[in-house]
Write a protein that holds these residues in place. Structure first.
Motif, mmCIF file in Angstrom:
data_model
loop_
_atom_site.group_PDB
_atom_site.id
_atom_site.type_symbol
_atom_site.label_atom_id
_atom_site.label_comp_id
_atom_site.label_asym_id
_atom_site.label_seq_id
_atom_site.Cartn_x
_atom_site.Cartn_y
_atom_site.Cartn_z
ATOM 1 N N LYS A 132 12.218 -44.047 7.744
ATOM 2 C CA LYS A 132 11.529 -45.399 7.386
ATOM 3 C C LYS A 132 10.694 -45.018 6.334
ATOM 4 C CE LYS A 132 12.085 -47.998 11.703
ATOM 5 N NZ LYS A 132 11.377 -48.635 12.712
ATOM 6 N N TYR A 133 9.910 -43.931 6.485
ATOM 7 C CA TYR A 133 8.779 -43.813 5.347
ATOM 8 C C TYR A 133 9.578 -43.264 3.857
ATOM 9 C CZ TYR A 133 5.099 -40.987 2.861
ATOM 10 O OH TYR A 133 4.228 -40.710 1.865
ATOM 11 N N GLU A 166 8.936 -48.346 -0.467
ATOM 12 C CA GLU A 166 8.646 -48.290 -1.941
ATOM 13 C C GLU A 166 7.271 -47.759 -1.653
ATOM 14 O OE1 GLU A 166 7.700 -51.354 -4.806
ATOM 15 O OE2 GLU A 166 9.763 -51.463 -4.581
ATOM 16 N N HIS A 167 6.735 -46.801 -2.416
ATOM 17 C CA HIS A 167 5.520 -46.320 -2.565
ATOM 18 C C HIS A 167 4.783 -46.983 -3.466
ATOM 19 C CE1 HIS A 167 5.988 -42.574 0.522
ATOM 20 N NE2 HIS A 167 7.023 -43.580 0.641
ATOM 21 N N PRO A 194 11.070 -42.606 -1.880
ATOM 22 C CA PRO A 194 11.386 -41.294 -2.183
ATOM 23 C C PRO A 194 12.789 -41.100 -2.100
ATOM 24 C CG PRO A 194 9.584 -41.511 -0.727
ATOM 25 C CD PRO A 194 9.977 -42.957 -0.972
ATOM 26 N N LYS A 195 13.541 -41.972 -1.284
ATOM 27 C CA LYS A 195 14.947 -41.574 -0.819
ATOM 28 C C LYS A 195 15.767 -41.971 -2.158
ATOM 29 C CE LYS A 195 18.829 -42.412 2.172
ATOM 30 N NZ LYS A 195 18.972 -40.999 2.505
ATOM 31 N N TYR A 196 15.474 -42.984 -2.825
ATOM 32 C CA TYR A 196 15.915 -43.579 -4.329
ATOM 33 C C TYR A 196 15.643 -42.472 -5.205
ATOM 34 C CZ TYR A 196 16.682 -45.632 -8.597
ATOM 35 O OH TYR A 196 17.065 -46.210 -9.942
ATOM 36 N N GLY A 198 18.967 -41.362 -5.484
ATOM 37 C CA GLY A 198 19.562 -42.320 -6.164
ATOM 38 C C GLY A 198 20.269 -43.539 -5.197
ATOM 39 N N THR A 199 19.801 -43.392 -3.836
ATOM 40 C CA THR A 199 20.347 -44.303 -2.665
ATOM 41 C C THR A 199 19.351 -45.443 -2.807
ATOM 42 O OG1 THR A 199 21.074 -42.667 -1.510
ATOM 43 C CG2 THR A 199 20.691 -44.559 -0.429
#
Length: 116
Positions: free
Chosen positions: A55-56, A60-61, A68-70, A74-75
């Motif tokens: 979830k973290y 969006e930060h 961070p996953k994006y 790029g996910t």
């Protein structure tokens, strides 16, 4: 330096020497505690920890403006319906990574220059 990643070594048993990592650890510990306390169903804390980290990484930060996953692979982690999601090309993804990096550096400089 390998793959654009610079290793930084810190002193052993000196959590203050790596404040960003310690802040992340504190955030994750708090999320795990909350998840354990709010759920009556018994689950292994390792399972809960894995879900909290996921979830973290999908959230969006505020500093970078991206999850961070994006930024990592790029996910697209937005919760928009498929019809409303934008197709992200590799070019846009690289641009977003560069934007996030420069934003983070600017934020760090602003934070470091504050007087207490």
């Amino acid at each position: 330096m390998d793959e654009g990643i610079t290793l930084i070594f810190t002193a052993v048993d000196s959590p203050f020497s790596n404040g960003l990592n310690e802040r992340l650890n504190q955030t994750l510990i708090n999320k795990i505690r909350c998840a354990i306390n709010e759920n009556q169903k018994k689950r292994a804390w390792t399972t809960i920890a894995k879900q909290c980290v996921q979830k973290y990484n999908e959230t969006e930060h505020t500093v970078t403006g991206f999850a961070p996953k994006y930024l990592l692979d790029g996910t697209d982690t937005t919760t928009l319906p498929i019809e409303l999601k934008q197709n992200v090309t590799e070019h846009h993804w690289i641009q977003d990574r560069n934007t996030a990096c420069s934003t983070s550096i600017i934020e760090e400089c602003n934070y470091s220059s504050r007087e207490y």
